[in-house]
Design an enzyme around this catalytic site. Structure first.
Site, short mmCIF file in Angstrom:
data_model
loop_
_atom_site.label_atom_id
_atom_site.label_comp_id
_atom_site.label_asym_id
_atom_site.label_seq_id
_atom_site.Cartn_x
_atom_site.Cartn_y
_atom_site.Cartn_z
CB VAL A 188 99.36 -22.07 -41.01
CG1 VAL A 188 98.92 -23.17 -40.06
CG2 VAL A 188 99.62 -20.77 -40.27
CB ALA A 234 93.03 -14.20 -34.40
CG ASN A 239 98.32 -21.47 -47.22
OD1 ASN A 239 98.25 -21.39 -48.46
ND2 ASN A 239 99.47 -21.49 -46.58
CE LYS A 266 107.07 -17.40 -45.66
NZ LYS A 266 108.37 -18.15 -45.74
CB SER A 305 100.09 -14.13 -35.82
OG SER A 305 100.92 -12.99 -36.04
CE1 TYR A 351 90.99 -15.59 -51.01
CE2 TYR A 351 89.83 -17.68 -51.04
CZ TYR A 351 90.93 -16.92 -51.38
OH TYR A 351 91.94 -17.48 -52.10
CG PHE A 396 97.64 -16.27 -24.23
CD1 PHE A 396 97.19 -16.87 -23.05
CD2 PHE A 396 97.26 -14.96 -24.49
CE1 PHE A 396 96.37 -16.17 -22.18
CE2 PHE A 396 96.45 -14.26 -23.62
CZ PHE A 396 95.99 -14.87 -22.47
CE1 TYR A 445 100.19 -9.73 -34.64
CE2 TYR A 445 99.55 -7.62 -33.73
CZ TYR A 445 99.38 -8.99 -33.81
OH TYR A 445 98.40 -9.60 -33.06
#
Ligand code: UDP
Length: 319
Positions: free
Chosen positions: A57, A119, A104, A96, A75, A164, A11, A150
């Site tokens: 992904v 997101a 990744n 995952k 997701s 990161y 969406f 979730y």
């Protein structure tokens, strides 16, 4: 720019792809279609600036060439336990996508020196004890509850994004997205808006779960996409809430939809269908977005629902 969008057939991912292409960017879209739909990107098949790869992904991903920005929107996202595409029924895939998928994407962003946007979600606040939800509120999440797949995946994803950023200086953005609706939502994903609008258009009673006193705040998709673009183009690396602060009970929401559509079939309460730890109240505090991005939603509920109806009618074969 060349932009990688994961969840491009979803969406939000498909609307983001459209918007990026409209701004003249090149888009590499990825999706494995576990909850996204090929129909959401079918209109892009002949667009010379859109390149699509069917990928999960969560596995190693290879990106041909340099990308300037990565928007990780892949997701499952529906909390409805009755829906096959809800994350209750895709628990490991959901974890995952949030954990390995984010890792990744961050790995590519680090090597390629791309900007990265995660997101994230209002679900990271869990069943909030602070209202409205401000970005500094750390949340109220049960790590072993059924919603945790979730919520905790997204919380992990936020933590990894900051790691990161702090360790490798990756240029990161975190958008915490509140309830959003509009064309291309999955009619079968079991969320409140698809269920209610579908039921109203078919002349059926709207299924309010619990007693309908729980609240949500619904944002029309165009407003959200505008905010996402502004955040991406800003320098803000700490999380920013985006959503419409117009809060209402689910019962009021159902009544509004019946009124807008002109559905006379009313409402049925399905008390037992309310899922475990379904948040009782949810409303974004958007002060930061207003201040940092000069953004606020401009489309009210009635206007947004009217803009959504043609898509639902089309999907339902109602002309
Ligand atoms: N809900 C409802 N009837 C439905 C679907 C959902 O009353 O047919 C309720 C659900 O229990 C929740 C609220 O609507 O309290 C919003 O649910 P949704 O699935 O849209 O997403 P959430 O905001 O929980 O992520």
């Amino acid at each position: 720019m060349r932009v990688l969008i994961t969840g491009a057939a979803g969406f939000l991912g498909s609307h983001l792809s459209d918007r990026m292409l409209a701004e003249g960017h090149e888009v590499i879209g990825m999706d494995n279609f576990i909850t996204g739909s090929p129909e959401n990107i079918a209109h892009l098949a002949t667009n010379e600036k859109f390149f699509f790869y069917k990928r999960d992904v969560s596995n190693y991903i290879f990106v041909p060439g340099k990308v300037d920005a990565i928007l990780h929107f892949a997701s499952p996202a529906s909390p409805n336990p009755l829906s096959p595409s809800g994350y209750f029924n895709l628990p490991i895939q959901t974890m995952k996508a949030g954990a390995l998928g984010t890792h990744n994407c961050l790995g590519i962003a680090r090597v390629q020196k791309s900007r990265f946007m995660l997101a994230s979600t209002s679900e990271i606040y869990g069943d909030p004890l602070v209202h409205p939800q401000v970005e500094t509120y750390p949340g109220n999440v049960d790590p072993v509850g059924t919603r945790a797949v979730y919520d905790e995946a997204k919380r992990f994803a936020e933590a990894l994004t900051m790691a990161y950023h702090r360790t490798h200086d990756v240029d990161t953005r975190i958008v915490r997205i509140f309830n959003t609706y509009g064309p291309r939502m999955d009619l079968e994903d079991g969320r409140a808006l698809p269920n209610f609008l579908k039921q109203a258009l078919l002349g059926q009673s709207l299924t309010v779960y619990g007693d309908g006193s729980q609240t949500r705040s619904f944002c029309y998709v165009d407003d959200l996409i505008e905010g996402i673009l502004l955040l991406l183009n800003s320098n803000e690396t700490m999380p920013v809430n985006l959503g419409n602060p117009e809060e209402m009970t689910i019962l009021q929401f159902a009544e509004s939809i019946n009124k807008i559509v002109g559905n006379k079939a009313g409402i049925v309460f399905v008390k037992e269908a309310r899922s475990e730890r379904d948040p009782q109240r949810r409303q974004p505090d958007i002060s930061r977005a207003k201040k940092l991005l000069n953004w606020m939603p401009s489309i009210g509920l009635e206007e947004g629902i009217r803009k959504t109806i043609p898509y639902f009618k089309h999907r339902l074969g109602l002309g």
